[in-house]
Design a protein around this motif. Structure first.
Motif, short mmCIF file in Angstrom:
data_model
loop_
_atom_site.label_atom_id
_atom_site.label_comp_id
_atom_site.label_asym_id
_atom_site.label_seq_id
_atom_site.Cartn_x
_atom_site.Cartn_y
_atom_site.Cartn_z
N ASN A 285 -9.51 -1.05 0.29
CA ASN A 285 -8.34 -1.79 0.76
C ASN A 285 -7.58 -1.13 1.91
O ASN A 285 -6.68 -1.73 2.46
CB ASN A 285 -7.36 -1.99 -0.40
CG ASN A 285 -8.02 -2.63 -1.58
OD1 ASN A 285 -8.49 -3.75 -1.51
ND2 ASN A 285 -8.11 -1.90 -2.68
N PHE A 288 -2.00 0.56 2.21
CA PHE A 288 -1.00 -0.48 2.46
C PHE A 288 0.30 0.09 2.99
O PHE A 288 1.11 -0.61 3.57
CB PHE A 288 -0.72 -1.27 1.18
CG PHE A 288 -1.86 -2.14 0.77
CD1 PHE A 288 -2.45 -3.00 1.67
CD2 PHE A 288 -2.34 -2.10 -0.53
CE1 PHE A 288 -3.51 -3.81 1.31
CE2 PHE A 288 -3.40 -2.91 -0.91
CZ PHE A 288 -3.98 -3.76 0.00
N THR B 109 -6.71 -9.56 -1.65
CA THR B 109 -6.05 -8.52 -0.86
C THR B 109 -4.54 -8.71 -0.87
O THR B 109 -3.77 -7.75 -0.96
CB THR B 109 -6.56 -8.53 0.59
OG1 THR B 109 -7.97 -8.59 0.55
CG2 THR B 109 -6.13 -7.28 1.33
N LYS B 113 -1.83 -6.08 -2.14
CA LYS B 113 -0.75 -5.62 -1.26
C LYS B 113 0.60 -5.76 -1.96
O LYS B 113 1.44 -4.87 -1.91
CB LYS B 113 -0.79 -6.45 0.03
CG LYS B 113 0.40 -6.27 0.97
CD LYS B 113 0.16 -5.14 1.97
CE LYS B 113 1.26 -5.04 3.01
NZ LYS B 113 2.48 -4.39 2.51
N TRP B 116 1.03 -3.17 -4.62
CA TRP B 116 1.34 -1.88 -3.99
C TRP B 116 2.83 -1.83 -3.64
O TRP B 116 3.53 -0.87 -3.97
CB TRP B 116 0.48 -1.72 -2.73
CG TRP B 116 0.64 -0.39 -2.08
CD1 TRP B 116 1.55 -0.07 -1.12
CD2 TRP B 116 -0.12 0.79 -2.35
NE1 TRP B 116 1.40 1.25 -0.77
CE2 TRP B 116 0.39 1.80 -1.51
CE3 TRP B 116 -1.16 1.09 -3.22
CZ2 TRP B 116 -0.13 3.09 -1.51
CZ3 TRP B 116 -1.68 2.37 -3.22
CH2 TRP B 116 -1.17 3.36 -2.38
N ASP B 117 3.30 -2.91 -3.00
CA ASP B 117 4.70 -2.95 -2.58
C ASP B 117 5.65 -2.92 -3.77
O ASP B 117 6.71 -2.30 -3.72
CB ASP B 117 4.96 -4.20 -1.73
CG ASP B 117 4.23 -4.12 -0.39
OD1 ASP B 117 3.82 -3.00 -0.02
OD2 ASP B 117 4.06 -5.17 0.26
#
Lengths: 290, 257
Positions: A285, A288, B109, B113, B116-117
């Motif tokens: 990935n 991020f 994805t 994301k 993750w945030d």
């Protein structure tokens, strides 16, 4: 004594350097086996009751490296025990999963598994021989019979004792029963299932060897019995040691599986697996945060 | 100001078995974007009320509407958090946060994301790949909060989420929770048995009393927002505490404990 009780039963044992510890172990070993050896040599211990360690060791050496006669018996016994283990575990876990999913099955059928368990499995040996004959299959059948219960009861217990909050969490997320089973129930139950497998492994070996005692033409069990009947005690003891080796290798295998599968129960493993997953994540990935 | 009602209960009741009335005749309206605390002693039905709204259990009587529709089961716009973090021990933080997407089959994805945030948002930078057993109790609840955010639910039901944590951690997490849910979009219902905590967090406190479980009072908390810990020593704040105490005392007098 300022350190009394600080480390339990070992309180008061003086801390030694690694070399001293090794020497200590060597000394204890020497006292036990040296004493035994000397006793046997000097005739204090009857060779027909307890042969000298060196005679047993020589017999082992002979079996493994001179005649090589042990290998076939070893392989056969391991094969029978392993097959019995696989069959017993499959049946035990299969029944447990069915019982966990179906309350009707659990209520009306599972009690027979318990009755089955309280009957000493070894006592069924004559029937097993009668039904399955004198070949490998009777050994495998007895091994399977003796080892089926621990995986059964442990799997069932593990699958049913699920945290109520976890159930609510999955329900609130709209999970299907199947998702809950695979994502929560099975992994939660794994530690207790593996504990059951460890017990089953020992059981399978016992079952195999007992069946071999009863009637067999090959296997470490019958080898030992032949030695014993000929009053070849050093041979018998050598066979016993081979059995211990088999038990030890199977046990080590289970411990290894425990170590690999239950990584979340060991801190060093968690770090290892965590950083592996981290690398994989970044490879797939990217970062991020970047 | 036309406030949109998201949750509405009228004569709502829940009975377990023959004679355990967990919730009786609950009437309330919860506007969108508000923060409601349910406070009361053990056994007053606050957790039951929360589970009714979540759709985890069925009501025995009355009406319960979420966005003008009867609650018939768990719904994707409602997310829950419990006193225990309920993390899956064999999954890293990020994998735990991704659980809702995994269950709904929406993992991609974009979901990754967001997960993750969310972990960054709850302050777990650098702990994305830690396992729950490597985290403290407070950090585990942060993962649970990130997972709740990941569901995308705009109605959040929190059942004593920080009740098992120490005072300091709880205060900090309460402030972070307020920061995350503030604004007009997220509606929060927070169950607690701590009166100060209930008042500190909420726009409105529902005081519940046991046997049978009832909403004995609904108190508007008219304190300035954003809240900060110094307010807890003001006379206004203490007035509210006293009000709640009075309601509870009035109902508990003469009741066996």
């Amino acid at each position: 004594m300022s350190d009394i009780g600080s480390d339990g039963v070992l309180a008061g044992v003086k801390e030694l350097s690694p070399i001293q510890k090794l020497a200590m172990h060597g000394l204890v070993f020497l006292i036990i086996f040296g004493g035994w050896e000397v006793g046997a040599r000097l005739g204090y211990v009857n060779e027909l009751i307890l042969p000298a360690p060196t005679s047993i060791a020589y017999r082992l050496y002979e079996m493994f490296f001179v005649t090589g006669s042990i290998y076939w018996h070893y392989i056969i016994t391991m094969y029978e025990a392993t097959m019995g283990f696989i069959i017993g575990v499959s049946i035990g876990m299969g029944l447990a999963i069915t019982a966990a999913i179906s309350p009707v099955f659990r209520r009306y059928w599972a009690p027979y598994a318990v009755v089955f368990n309280v009957t000493p499995g070894i006592a069924v040996t004559p029937f097993i021989i009668a039904w399955f004959g004198f070949g490998w299959s009777s050994k495998i059948a007895l091994a399977a019979l003796v080892c089926f219960f621990p995986p059964f009861i442990n799997t069932l217990t593990g699958l049913l004792h699920i945290d109520k909050d976890a159930t609510e969490l999955f329900r609130s997320l709209g999970s299907t029963k199947k998702q809950f089973f695979w994502k929560c129930q099975i992994p939660s139950a794994l530690p207790i299932i593996i504990a059951g497998l460890k017990l089953a492994m020992t059981g399978a070996l016992i079952g195999t060897i007992v069946a071999q005692f009863f009637s067999a033409s090959e296997g470490v069990g019958i080898l030992m019995q032949r030695f014993a009947f000929r009053l070849n005690m050093d041979g018998s003891f050598a066979a016993l040691i081979v059995m211990s080796l088999m038990g030890l290798s199977l046990f080590t295998l289970m411990e290894y599986m425990d170590y690999k599968v239950l990584y979340w129960r060991r801190h060093s493993r968690m770090e290892e697996v965590g950083s592996k997953r981290k690398r994989k994540w970044f490879a797939e990935n990217g970062d991020f945060s970047a | 100001m036309a406030e949109e009602l998201v949750i509405q209960g009228s004569a709502l009741g829940k009975q377990f078995g023959e004679n355990v009335i967990a919730v009786e005749d609950a009437n309330f309206t919860i506007p969108r974007g508000s923060f409601i605390s349910l406070v009361g002693p053990s056994g007053c039905g606050k957790s039951t009320l929360l589970r009714l709204i979540s759709g985890l259990i069925e009501k025995s009587g009355g009406d319960l509407l979420v966005r003008n529709a009867e609650v018939v089961g768990p719904r994707s716009d409602i997310g829950m958090m419990f006193q225990k973090a309920v993390l899956l021990d064999w999954r890293t933080s990020i994998e735990n946060v991704l659980l809702p997407d995994e269950i709904r089959g929406t993992i991609d994805t974009d979901a990754k994301k967001r997960a993750w945030d969310h972990l960054q948002l709850v302050g777990l930078k650098d702990f994305e790949f830690s396992f729950p057993r490597q985290l403290s109790g407070g950090m585990q609840q942060r993962v649970a909060l990130a997972r709740l955010l990941q569901t995308g639910a705009d109605i959040m039901l929190l059942d004593e989420p920080f009740g098992a944590l120490d005072e300091f951690t709880r205060e900090r997490l309460n402030d972070e929770l307020l920061r995350i849910v503030e604004g007009p979009d997220i509606t929060t219902i927070f169950v607690t048995h701590n009166i100060q905590e209930a008042i500190y967090l909420a726009d409105q406190v529902f005081v519940m009393t046991p046997r049978p479980g009832r909403i004995a009072a609904q108190i508007e908390i008219d304190l300035p927002t954003p809240r900060n810990i110094d307010m807890t020593t003001t006379p206004e704040f203490n007035n509210y505490v006293q009000q709640v105490r009075d309601v509870l005392a009035g109902h508990l007098d003469g009741q066996p404990l």
